[in-house]
Design a protein around this motif. Structure first.
Motif, PDB file in Angstrom:
ATOM      1  N   VAL A 112       0.840  -1.203   0.000  1.00 20.66           N
ATOM      2  CA  VAL A 112       0.000   0.000   0.000  1.00 20.66           C
ATOM      3  C   VAL A 112       0.871   1.247   0.000  1.00 20.66           C
ATOM      4  O   VAL A 112       0.625   2.197  -0.759  1.00 20.66           O
ATOM      5  CB  VAL A 112      -0.955   0.000   1.214  1.00 20.66           C
ATOM      6  CG1 VAL A 112      -1.608   1.374   1.382  1.00 20.66           C
ATOM      7  CG2 VAL A 112      -2.023  -1.069   1.045  1.00 20.66           C
ATOM      8  N   LEU A 113       1.903   1.248   0.823  1.00 20.19           N
ATOM      9  CA  LEU A 113       2.788   2.409   0.888  1.00 20.19           C
ATOM     10  C   LEU A 113       3.544   2.603  -0.418  1.00 20.19           C
ATOM     11  O   LEU A 113       3.606   3.721  -0.941  1.00 20.19           O
ATOM     12  CB  LEU A 113       3.769   2.253   2.054  1.00 20.19           C
ATOM     13  CG  LEU A 113       4.639   3.477   2.346  1.00 20.19           C
ATOM     14  CD1 LEU A 113       3.772   4.667   2.745  1.00 20.19           C
ATOM     15  CD2 LEU A 113       5.646   3.177   3.443  1.00 20.19           C
ATOM     16  N   PHE A 114       4.119   1.538  -0.959  1.00 17.79           N
ATOM     17  CA  PHE A 114       4.860   1.637  -2.210  1.00 17.79           C
ATOM     18  C   PHE A 114       3.979   2.185  -3.329  1.00 17.79           C
ATOM     19  O   PHE A 114       4.343   3.132  -4.032  1.00 17.79           O
ATOM     20  CB  PHE A 114       5.403   0.266  -2.618  1.00 17.79           C
ATOM     21  CG  PHE A 114       6.653  -0.143  -1.891  1.00 17.79           C
ATOM     22  CD1 PHE A 114       7.269   0.709  -0.989  1.00 17.79           C
ATOM     23  CD2 PHE A 114       7.220  -1.389  -2.108  1.00 17.79           C
ATOM     24  CE1 PHE A 114       8.419   0.329  -0.310  1.00 17.79           C
ATOM     25  CE2 PHE A 114       8.376  -1.775  -1.442  1.00 17.79           C
ATOM     26  CZ  PHE A 114       8.970  -0.913  -0.543  1.00 17.79           C
ATOM     27  N   TYR A 115       2.824   1.565  -3.504  1.00 16.39           N
ATOM     28  CA  TYR A 115       1.962   1.934  -4.629  1.00 16.39           C
ATOM     29  C   TYR A 115       1.348   3.316  -4.444  1.00 16.39           C
ATOM     30  O   TYR A 115       1.262   4.093  -5.398  1.00 16.39           O
ATOM     31  CB  TYR A 115       0.853   0.888  -4.803  1.00 16.39           C
ATOM     32  CG  TYR A 115       1.297  -0.380  -5.484  1.00 16.39           C
ATOM     33  CD1 TYR A 115       1.915  -0.345  -6.739  1.00 16.39           C
ATOM     34  CD2 TYR A 115       1.093  -1.624  -4.900  1.00 16.39           C
ATOM     35  CE1 TYR A 115       2.307  -1.516  -7.373  1.00 16.39           C
ATOM     36  CE2 TYR A 115       1.488  -2.800  -5.528  1.00 16.39           C
ATOM     37  CZ  TYR A 115       2.096  -2.740  -6.769  1.00 16.39           C
ATOM     38  OH  TYR A 115       2.487  -3.892  -7.393  1.00 16.39           O
ATOM     39  N   SER A 116       0.906   3.632  -3.232  1.00 17.75           N
ATOM     40  CA  SER A 116       0.256   4.926  -3.022  1.00 17.75           C
ATOM     41  C   SER A 116       1.244   6.079  -3.211  1.00 17.75           C
ATOM     42  O   SER A 116       0.903   7.106  -3.818  1.00 17.75           O
ATOM     43  CB  SER A 116      -0.374   4.983  -1.628  1.00 17.75           C
ATOM     44  OG  SER A 116       0.604   4.808  -0.621  1.00 17.75           O
ATOM     45  N   VAL A 117       2.474   5.917  -2.725  1.00 16.88           N
ATOM     46  CA  VAL A 117       3.483   6.962  -2.930  1.00 16.88           C
ATOM     47  C   VAL A 117       3.785   7.117  -4.414  1.00 16.88           C
ATOM     48  O   VAL A 117       3.934   8.236  -4.923  1.00 16.88           O
ATOM     49  CB  VAL A 117       4.766   6.633  -2.139  1.00 16.88           C
ATOM     50  CG1 VAL A 117       5.907   7.576  -2.531  1.00 16.88           C
ATOM     51  CG2 VAL A 117       4.509   6.737  -0.648  1.00 16.88           C
ATOM     52  N   GLY A 118       3.864   5.998  -5.128  1.00 15.91           N
ATOM     53  CA  GLY A 118       4.107   6.067  -6.564  1.00 15.91           C
ATOM     54  C   GLY A 118       3.016   6.805  -7.301  1.00 15.91           C
ATOM     55  O   GLY A 118       3.300   7.662  -8.162  1.00 15.91           O
ATOM     56  N   HIS A 119       1.769   6.513  -6.987  1.00 11.24           N
ATOM     57  CA  HIS A 119       0.654   7.203  -7.649  1.00 11.24           C
ATOM     58  C   HIS A 119       0.608   8.675  -7.244  1.00 11.24           C
ATOM     59  O   HIS A 119       0.321   9.543  -8.086  1.00 11.24           O
ATOM     60  CB  HIS A 119      -0.674   6.529  -7.286  1.00 11.24           C
ATOM     61  CG  HIS A 119      -0.930   5.259  -8.033  1.00 11.24           C
ATOM     62  ND1 HIS A 119      -1.177   5.226  -9.397  1.00 11.24           N
ATOM     63  CD2 HIS A 119      -0.968   3.972  -7.615  1.00 11.24           C
ATOM     64  CE1 HIS A 119      -1.367   3.972  -9.794  1.00 11.24           C
ATOM     65  NE2 HIS A 119      -1.236   3.191  -8.726  1.00 11.24           N
ATOM     66  N   TRP A 120       0.853   8.956  -5.987  1.00 10.48           N
ATOM     67  CA  TRP A 120       0.762  10.344  -5.520  1.00 10.48           C
ATOM     68  C   TRP A 120       1.812  11.226  -6.195  1.00 10.48           C
ATOM     69  O   TRP A 120       1.542  12.378  -6.521  1.00 10.48           O
ATOM     70  CB  TRP A 120       0.930  10.384  -4.007  1.00 10.48           C
ATOM     71  CG  TRP A 120       0.635  11.729  -3.422  1.00 10.48           C
ATOM     72  CD1 TRP A 120       1.524  12.745  -3.200  1.00 10.48           C
ATOM     73  CD2 TRP A 120      -0.644  12.231  -3.024  1.00 10.48           C
ATOM     74  NE1 TRP A 120       0.880  13.838  -2.671  1.00 10.48           N
ATOM     75  CE2 TRP A 120      -0.452  13.541  -2.561  1.00 10.48           C
ATOM     76  CE3 TRP A 120      -1.924  11.680  -3.006  1.00 10.48           C
ATOM     77  CZ2 TRP A 120      -1.502  14.325  -2.087  1.00 10.48           C
ATOM     78  CZ3 TRP A 120      -2.962  12.453  -2.528  1.00 10.48           C
ATOM     79  CH2 TRP A 120      -2.752  13.759  -2.081  1.00 10.48           C
ATOM     80  N   ASN A 121       2.999  10.686  -6.417  1.00  7.37           N
ATOM     81  CA  ASN A 121       4.081  11.481  -6.998  1.00  7.37           C
ATOM     82  C   ASN A 121       4.140  11.408  -8.521  1.00  7.37           C
ATOM     83  O   ASN A 121       4.941  12.122  -9.136  1.00  7.37           O
ATOM     84  CB  ASN A 121       5.433  11.018  -6.430  1.00  7.37           C
ATOM     85  CG  ASN A 121       5.580  11.338  -4.962  1.00  7.37           C
ATOM     86  OD1 ASN A 121       5.048  12.335  -4.480  1.00  7.37           O
ATOM     87  ND2 ASN A 121       6.289  10.489  -4.227  1.00  7.37           N
ATOM     88  N   ALA A 122       3.323  10.552  -9.139  1.00  5.51           N
ATOM     89  CA  ALA A 122       3.405  10.362 -10.587  1.00  5.51           C
ATOM     90  C   ALA A 122       2.880  11.586 -11.337  1.00  5.51           C
ATOM     91  O   ALA A 122       1.880  12.189 -10.947  1.00  5.51           O
ATOM     92  CB  ALA A 122       2.608   9.122 -10.993  1.00  5.51           C
TER      93      ALA A 122
END
Length: 294
Positions: free
Chosen positions: A200-210
């Motif tokens: 959840v942390l990996f994916y959410s940070v990736g989407h938030w910063n994309a």
């Protein structure tokens, strides 16, 4: 009581000193940006504010939240992050679980094909043409479907399932008549909270910063995520829409831009900073267990 040698004490002292220095290096930019966002812009530009806020003012935040584009993009990013993370999590679990089964025929071949894609891809142009032919350009699907799963995260989750979920428990559930989906839902997932939190942390940070996918796939400004608006504000220097450009004082405009810059950075990163403490207790355990075996 065991006595410690002088060498051990010196080793601990050096470690504590190094960790203290690293902590200061990491924390100082965060404290500075937070302080600058509520400080008098003149003090920030003049170098008078270097740690604690001076001349506290919330003018920067007021201008940020008065900007309709930024608020709309904030909502878009929350939507993209929530939907994208949910899709990522489901896809990763559904891929990692069967690959963790030692009696699953062809799993090594499938794993090899997946790993191949980590090193070789079609490139940007073929990917764009594919997304366009699928009719996903200028839609939110273009931001969540092309990156719906990460092979690296599949490997980590598969390794967690293999090393941390006892096979005997799954066999007992199968003997009791549970299907594979029931075993996954009722046995495996409840025991996999550490790795799920990490994902959840990996994916959410990736989407938030994309921002790159949005930059090439979206043309309607109303669908822009937060990072594209920040790109305009911080990189392209398009802050004039949020300040009084009719003011005859150029210095006043510069001060407003300085206040907006730091306020936007705080507003943009606050959700992720708030998310991490809730997942931190699972984070180290999930990564370490998932990386023990190949």
């Amino acid at each position: 009581m065991e006595t410690r040698s002088s060498g051990d004490k010196m080793f601990d002292a050096v470690n504590m000193t190094l960790l203290g220095i690293i902590s200061i290096i990491v924390l100082y930019p965060l404290v500075f940006v937070l302080s600058a966002s509520i400080s008098d812009p003149a003090a920030v530009l003049g170098g008078d504010m270097w740690l604690l806020p001076k001349g506290i003012t919330f003018e920067g935040y007021a201008k940020v939240f008065d900007n309709s584009d930024l608020l709309n993009s904030y909502g878009n990013t929350i939507f993209y992050t929530t939907l994208g993370t949910a899709i990522n999590l489901v896809m990763t679990v559904m891929a990692a679980y069967p690959l963790s089964k030692r009696d699953f025929r062809g799993r090594n071949v499938l794993m090899g094909v997946m790993v191949f894609t980590m090193f070789f891809s079609g490139g940007l142009v073929p990917t764009y043409l594919l997304v366009k032919q699928l009719g996903m350009t200028n839609t939110f699907w273009a931001l969540v479907i092309p990156n719906a799963v990460s092979v690296y995260n599949i490997i980590i989750m598969r390794t967690f399932f293999q090393s941390s979920i006892p096979g005997e428990i799954q066999e007992a559930a199968a003997i009791d008549g549970c299907s594979e989906l029931r075993i996954l839902r009722s046995v495996v997932l409840p025991l996999s909270m550490p790795i799920l939190a990490v994902m959840v942390l990996f994916y959410s940070v990736g989407h938030w910063n994309a921002y790159f996918n949005a930059l090439i796939y979206l043309t309607d400004r109303a669908d822009y995520p937060l990072q594209l608006i920040l790109r305009e504000i911080l990189i392209q220097g398009q802050m004039e829409e949020m300040v009084n450009v009719g003011d005859s004082s150029h210095a006043k405009t510069l001060l407003d831009q300085e206040a907006i810059k730091y306020a936007v950075v705080v507003v943009a990163n606050l959700p992720i900073l708030m998310l991490y403490p809730f997942l931190q207790k699972y984070f180290v355990k999930g990564v370490m267990i998932g990386a023990l075996k190949g």
